[in-house]
Write a protein that holds these residues in place. Sequence first.
Motif, PDB file in Angstrom:
ATOM      1  N   GLU A  79       0.829  -1.199   0.000  1.00  0.00           N
ATOM      2  CA  GLU A  79       0.000   0.000   0.000  1.00  0.00           C
ATOM      3  C   GLU A  79       0.866   1.253   0.000  1.00  0.00           C
ATOM      4  N   THR A  80       1.969   1.171   0.748  1.00  0.00           N
ATOM      5  CA  THR A  80       2.884   2.309   0.809  1.00  0.00           C
ATOM      6  C   THR A  80       3.422   2.631  -0.571  1.00  0.00           C
ATOM      7  N   ALA A  81       3.864   1.578  -1.247  1.00  0.00           N
ATOM      8  CA  ALA A  81       4.452   1.762  -2.571  1.00  0.00           C
ATOM      9  C   ALA A  81       3.399   2.318  -3.533  1.00  0.00           C
ATOM     10  N   ARG A  82       2.185   1.782  -3.415  1.00  0.00           N
ATOM     11  CA  ARG A  82       1.138   2.236  -4.316  1.00  0.00           C
ATOM     12  C   ARG A  82       0.817   3.703  -4.052  1.00  0.00           C
ATOM     13  N   LEU A  83       0.749   4.016  -2.770  1.00  0.00           N
ATOM     14  CA  LEU A  83       0.447   5.392  -2.383  1.00  0.00           C
ATOM     15  C   LEU A  83       1.536   6.336  -2.895  1.00  0.00           C
ATOM     16  N   ALA A  84       2.790   5.924  -2.698  1.00  0.00           N
ATOM     17  CA  ALA A  84       3.905   6.764  -3.129  1.00  0.00           C
ATOM     18  C   ALA A  84       3.867   6.939  -4.645  1.00  0.00           C
ATOM     19  N   ALA A  85       3.567   5.859  -5.346  1.00  0.00           N
ATOM     20  CA  ALA A  85       3.505   5.933  -6.809  1.00  0.00           C
ATOM     21  C   ALA A  85       2.383   6.871  -7.233  1.00  0.00           C
ATOM     22  N   ALA A  86       1.230   6.746  -6.565  1.00  0.00           N
ATOM     23  CA  ALA A  86       0.089   7.600  -6.887  1.00  0.00           C
ATOM     24  C   ALA A  86       0.440   9.055  -6.598  1.00  0.00           C
ATOM     25  N   LYS A  87       1.081   9.253  -5.448  1.00  0.00           N
ATOM     26  CA  LYS A  87       1.479  10.602  -5.068  1.00  0.00           C
ATOM     27  C   LYS A  87       2.434  11.181  -6.102  1.00  0.00           C
ATOM     28  N   GLY A  88       3.406  10.343  -6.504  1.00  0.00           N
ATOM     29  CA  GLY A  88       4.398  10.782  -7.478  1.00  0.00           C
ATOM     30  C   GLY A  88       3.736  11.141  -8.796  1.00  0.00           C
ATOM     31  N   ALA A  89       2.786  10.315  -9.216  1.00  0.00           N
ATOM     32  CA  ALA A  89       2.094  10.577 -10.471  1.00  0.00           C
ATOM     33  C   ALA A  89       1.281  11.859 -10.373  1.00  0.00           C
ATOM     34  N   ALA A  90       0.624  12.024  -9.231  1.00  0.00           N
ATOM     35  CA  ALA A  90      -0.185  13.223  -9.021  1.00  0.00           C
ATOM     36  C   ALA A  90       0.700  14.465  -9.036  1.00  0.00           C
ATOM     37  N   ALA A  91       1.845  14.349  -8.376  1.00  0.00           N
ATOM     38  CA  ALA A  91       2.765  15.483  -8.316  1.00  0.00           C
ATOM     39  C   ALA A  91       3.282  15.810  -9.712  1.00  0.00           C
ATOM     40  N   ALA A  92       3.579  14.752 -10.475  1.00  0.00           N
ATOM     41  CA  ALA A  92       4.080  14.961 -11.831  1.00  0.00           C
ATOM     42  C   ALA A  92       3.010  15.629 -12.691  1.00  0.00           C
ATOM     43  N   ARG A  93       1.767  15.155 -12.505  1.00  0.00           N
ATOM     44  CA  ARG A  93       0.656  15.745 -13.273  1.00  0.00           C
ATOM     45  C   ARG A  93       0.464  17.211 -12.902  1.00  0.00           C
ATOM     46  N   ALA A  94       0.534  17.472 -11.587  1.00  0.00           N
ATOM     47  CA  ALA A  94       0.349  18.838 -11.108  1.00  0.00           C
ATOM     48  C   ALA A  94       1.441  19.749 -11.671  1.00  0.00           C
ATOM     49  N   ALA A  95       2.670  19.240 -11.651  1.00  0.00           N
ATOM     50  CA  ALA A  95       3.789  20.034 -12.152  1.00  0.00           C
ATOM     51  C   ALA A  95       3.614  20.304 -13.637  1.00  0.00           C
ATOM     52  N   LEU A  96       3.157  19.275 -14.332  1.00  0.00           N
ATOM     53  CA  LEU A  96       2.943  19.410 -15.780  1.00  0.00           C
ATOM     54  C   LEU A  96       1.857  20.441 -16.057  1.00  0.00           C
ATOM     55  N   ASN A  97       0.746  20.320 -15.309  1.00  0.00           N
ATOM     56  CA  ASN A  97      -0.361  21.259 -15.478  1.00  0.00           C
ATOM     57  C   ASN A  97       0.098  22.688 -15.219  1.00  0.00           C
ATOM     58  N   GLN A  98       0.880  22.822 -14.152  1.00  0.00           N
ATOM     59  CA  GLN A  98       1.361  24.140 -13.775  1.00  0.00           C
ATOM     60  C   GLN A  98       2.247  24.716 -14.880  1.00  0.00           C
ATOM     61  N   ALA A  99       3.136  23.845 -15.405  1.00  0.00           N
ATOM     62  CA  ALA A  99       4.043  24.291 -16.449  1.00  0.00           C
ATOM     63  C   ALA A  99       3.260  24.700 -17.693  1.00  0.00           C
ATOM     64  N   LEU A 100       2.263  23.887 -18.031  1.00  0.00           N
ATOM     65  CA  LEU A 100       1.452  24.202 -19.213  1.00  0.00           C
ATOM     66  C   LEU A 100       0.666  25.488 -18.980  1.00  0.00           C
ATOM     67  N   GLY A 101       0.073  25.571 -17.771  1.00  0.00           N
ATOM     68  CA  GLY A 101      -0.742  26.747 -17.460  1.00  0.00           C
ATOM     69  C   GLY A 101       0.114  28.002 -17.429  1.00  0.00           C
TER      70      GLY A 101
END
Length: 104
Positions: A79-101
């Motif tokens: 669960e930890t690994a999954r959570l970390a992966a999800a968090k990482g993906a979310a962070a990457a998406r957020a960073a991408l969105n921010q960069a695009l925006g």
Amino acid sequence: MVTPRCQEHPRYPDPRKCAGCSAAANAAARKATEVQQAAGKEASTAARERAEVRRAAIDGCYACDNDGYLNGRVCHHNETARLAAAKGAAAARAALNQALGGNA
Ligand SMILES: [Zn+2]
Ligand SMILES: [Zn+2]
């Protein structure tokens, strides 16, 4: 193992046990003890590090209890690994969105 002996008796140890042969034997025995102690220390260090890694995994896992068990079974902290992966993906998406925006 070769019997330790001094340079004066390179082929056969002095039957009367000359000082050099005795010293060589003592040094070899001391060295063997040191190696043994070092190996023991290394093993305990490795065990401690393993325990620390396990403790960190348990502390970082929200699914299992303090002993690393989940519903009576050993937790693999997936669960930890999954959570970390999800968090990482979310962070990457957020960073991408921010960069695009930011550029748009
Ligand atoms: Zn000797
Ligand atoms: Zn866990």
